[in-house]
Design a protein around this motif. Structure first.
Motif, PDB file in Angstrom:
ATOM      1  N   PHE A 159      -9.769  -1.690   9.055  1.00 56.52           N
ATOM      2  CA  PHE A 159      -8.350  -1.454   9.612  1.00 56.52           C
ATOM      3  C   PHE A 159      -8.398   0.029   9.512  1.00 56.52           C
ATOM      4  N   LYS A 160      -7.208   0.547  10.182  1.00 61.99           N
ATOM      5  CA  LYS A 160      -6.966   2.103  10.131  1.00 61.99           C
ATOM      6  C   LYS A 160      -6.461   2.605   8.450  1.00 61.99           C
ATOM      7  N   ASP A 161      -6.064   1.478   7.722  1.00 61.07           N
ATOM      8  CA  ASP A 161      -5.643   1.832   6.427  1.00 61.07           C
ATOM      9  C   ASP A 161      -5.936   0.916   5.594  1.00 61.07           C
ATOM     10  N   THR A 162      -6.704   1.020   4.048  1.00 56.51           N
ATOM     11  CA  THR A 162      -7.007   0.044   3.471  1.00 56.51           C
ATOM     12  C   THR A 162      -5.963  -0.810   2.700  1.00 56.51           C
ATOM     13  N   THR A 163      -4.707  -0.371   2.815  1.00 53.02           N
ATOM     14  CA  THR A 163      -3.522  -0.993   2.103  1.00 53.02           C
ATOM     15  C   THR A 163      -3.100  -1.961   3.162  1.00 53.02           C
ATOM     16  N   THR A 164      -3.342  -1.547   4.651  1.00 54.32           N
ATOM     17  CA  THR A 164      -2.905  -2.710   5.461  1.00 54.32           C
ATOM     18  C   THR A 164      -3.766  -3.943   5.428  1.00 54.32           C
ATOM     19  N   LYS A 165      -5.070  -3.838   5.423  1.00 55.31           N
ATOM     20  CA  LYS A 165      -5.845  -4.864   4.966  1.00 55.31           C
ATOM     21  C   LYS A 165      -5.471  -5.698   3.885  1.00 55.31           C
ATOM     22  N   LEU A 166      -5.546  -5.043   2.777  1.00 59.39           N
ATOM     23  CA  LEU A 166      -4.794  -5.687   1.395  1.00 59.39           C
ATOM     24  C   LEU A 166      -3.546  -6.530   1.783  1.00 59.39           C
ATOM     25  N   LEU A 167      -2.488  -5.898   2.578  1.00 63.58           N
ATOM     26  CA  LEU A 167      -1.342  -6.723   2.820  1.00 63.58           C
ATOM     27  C   LEU A 167      -1.473  -7.902   3.318  1.00 63.58           C
ATOM     28  N   TRP A 168      -2.203  -7.819   4.779  1.00 64.42           N
ATOM     29  CA  TRP A 168      -2.419  -8.835   5.500  1.00 64.42           C
ATOM     30  C   TRP A 168      -3.257  -9.957   4.565  1.00 64.42           C
ATOM     31  N   LEU A 169      -3.809  -9.663   3.849  1.00 62.80           N
ATOM     32  CA  LEU A 169      -4.900 -10.695   2.807  1.00 62.80           C
ATOM     33  C   LEU A 169      -3.972 -11.298   2.008  1.00 62.80           C
ATOM     34  N   VAL A 170      -3.036 -10.570   1.339  1.00 60.83           N
ATOM     35  CA  VAL A 170      -2.150 -11.259   0.474  1.00 60.83           C
ATOM     36  C   VAL A 170      -0.996 -12.109   1.363  1.00 60.83           C
ATOM     37  N   VAL A 171      -0.778 -11.626   2.472  1.00 61.90           N
ATOM     38  CA  VAL A 171       0.366 -12.463   3.341  1.00 61.90           C
ATOM     39  C   VAL A 171      -0.245 -13.643   3.701  1.00 61.90           C
ATOM     40  N   VAL A 172      -1.699 -13.756   3.960  1.00 63.38           N
ATOM     41  CA  VAL A 172      -2.201 -14.798   4.473  1.00 63.38           C
ATOM     42  C   VAL A 172      -2.543 -15.747   3.584  1.00 63.38           C
ATOM     43  N   LEU A 173      -2.697 -15.332   1.948  1.00 65.38           N
ATOM     44  CA  LEU A 173      -3.037 -16.243   0.937  1.00 65.38           C
ATOM     45  C   LEU A 173      -1.660 -16.668   0.439  1.00 65.38           C
ATOM     46  N   LEU A 174      -0.546 -16.087   0.483  1.00 66.58           N
ATOM     47  CA  LEU A 174       0.590 -16.539  -0.130  1.00 66.58           C
ATOM     48  C   LEU A 174       1.303 -17.488   0.876  1.00 66.58           C
TER      49      LEU A 174
END
Length: 70
Positions: free
Chosen positions: A36-51
């Protein structure tokens, strides 16, 4: 007759459960493998899909893929 209806309902729900899990797993793997353009974006999408697996997966497929670095 009600036993047949119950068996059909159980089969239908198990198919949707499998599709639900496959969708979430596909999105998680896609997020992990993508850059992703930003590492934080990758982490946020991962958390959203997991939750919220179903809504998060659908949201990721609609909006999240645009944030990837091509």
């Amino acid at each position: 007759m009600s036993n047949l209806l119950f068996l059909g309902f159980g089969f239908g729900t198990s198919i949707f459960g499998i599709l639900y899990a496959v969708l979430a797993i596909y999105c998680i793997i896609d997020i992990i493998q993508s850059s992703f353009k930003d590492t934080t974006t990758k982490l946020l999408w991962l958390v959203v899909v997991l939750l919220a697996p179903f809504l998060g997966s659908v949201a990721y497929l609609i909006a999240g893929r645009s944030g990837k670095r091509w």
